[in-house]
Design a protein around this motif. Sequence first.
Motif, PDB file in Angstrom:
ATOM      1  N   SER A  40      -4.467  10.953  -3.514  1.00  0.00           N
ATOM      2  CA  SER A  40      -4.140   9.311  -3.735  1.00  0.00           C
ATOM      3  C   SER A  40      -2.497   9.296  -4.767  1.00  0.00           C
ATOM      4  CB  SER A  40      -5.319   8.734  -4.348  1.00  0.00           C
ATOM      5  OG  SER A  40      -6.891   8.656  -3.732  1.00  0.00           O
ATOM      6  N   GLN A  43       0.302   9.552  -2.993  1.00  0.00           N
ATOM      7  CA  GLN A  43       1.082   9.195  -2.235  1.00  0.00           C
ATOM      8  C   GLN A  43       1.050   7.383  -2.268  1.00  0.00           C
ATOM      9  OE1 GLN A  43       0.443   8.836   1.470  1.00  0.00           O
ATOM     10  NE2 GLN A  43       1.166   7.209   1.819  1.00  0.00           N
ATOM     11  N   PRO A  56       5.375   6.668   5.460  1.00  0.00           N
ATOM     12  CA  PRO A  56       4.212   6.959   4.170  1.00  0.00           C
ATOM     13  C   PRO A  56       3.376   5.651   4.389  1.00  0.00           C
ATOM     14  CG  PRO A  56       6.705   6.599   3.126  1.00  0.00           C
ATOM     15  CD  PRO A  56       6.870   6.580   5.238  1.00  0.00           C
ATOM     16  N   LEU A  59       1.367   7.541   7.394  1.00  0.00           N
ATOM     17  CA  LEU A  59       0.785   8.320   6.473  1.00  0.00           C
ATOM     18  C   LEU A  59      -0.811   7.849   5.595  1.00  0.00           C
ATOM     19  CD1 LEU A  59       2.588  10.966   4.433  1.00  0.00           C
ATOM     20  CD2 LEU A  59       0.678  12.258   6.644  1.00  0.00           C
ATOM     21  N   LEU A  60      -1.380   6.659   5.335  1.00  0.00           N
ATOM     22  CA  LEU A  60      -2.093   5.920   4.366  1.00  0.00           C
ATOM     23  C   LEU A  60      -2.959   6.358   5.083  1.00  0.00           C
ATOM     24  CD1 LEU A  60      -2.524   4.718   1.922  1.00  0.00           C
ATOM     25  CD2 LEU A  60      -1.957   2.202   3.111  1.00  0.00           C
ATOM     26  N   VAL A  63      -4.419   9.557   4.348  1.00  0.00           N
ATOM     27  CA  VAL A  63      -4.792  10.043   3.447  1.00  0.00           C
ATOM     28  C   VAL A  63      -6.123   9.349   3.003  1.00  0.00           C
ATOM     29  CG1 VAL A  63      -4.207   9.996   0.749  1.00  0.00           C
ATOM     30  CG2 VAL A  63      -1.981  10.969   2.422  1.00  0.00           C
ATOM     31  N   LEU A 103      -2.616   3.441  -5.444  1.00  0.00           N
ATOM     32  CA  LEU A 103      -2.631   3.618  -2.883  1.00  0.00           C
ATOM     33  C   LEU A 103      -2.209   2.228  -2.689  1.00  0.00           C
ATOM     34  CD1 LEU A 103      -5.576   5.459  -1.789  1.00  0.00           C
ATOM     35  CD2 LEU A 103      -3.391   5.869  -1.866  1.00  0.00           C
TER      36      LEU A 103
END
Length: 203
Positions: A40, A43, A56, A59-60, A63, A103
């Motif tokens: 976390s 990210q 990014p 990708l969240l 993740v 995050l």
Amino acid sequence: MPTIYQLKSRFQDMLRPICRKLAASGVTANQVTVSAIVLSVLQGALLWLFPGAALPLLLLPVVLFLRMGLNAIDGMLAREHDQKSHLGAVLNELGDVVSDAALYLPFAALPFVPTELVIGLVVLALIGEMTGVIGVQIGASRRYDGPFGKSDRAALFGFCGFLMGIGLTTPILYQVLFGVGLILSALTILNRARNALRELETR
């Protein structure tokens, strides 16, 4: 009120074979918890370092899903494989709030996102988790009442990250989405406190 948390048992059933293999390999619940925190934070660092970048943001959701899986696995390792510990309880509770902050706070730096709403969501998330823990402190159970718990926050931010990643940056959209999240977060705090007290009254 309905919440994604209610799907937890089905999700755990899907992950149970993986959990057994990890336990047989000597992997501990605390190692899994720390892995979720590290994932976390990494990210979150990507989101801070590359604000608004598509990769990014896209990708969240991945993740967040992996984090959800790791959180489910560490709980099963603790309960079903005799790995409960005081350190694990501390890591679990602190890890959730640290991971949420890492995050979600980067969204406040985006020019098309209402900063105050994002910060408000993170603050209410921290208060909501603290309220859940207070249930234990006063003699009730750890409260996970909705309508906007950890999994629901992940769904909201993951969805927003996906929309932003594909180029949807209309400010009014995120004002509405995060505004609704803020209201639901406040209701969650109220429900957790009220239901903890109600639990004690019915004993």
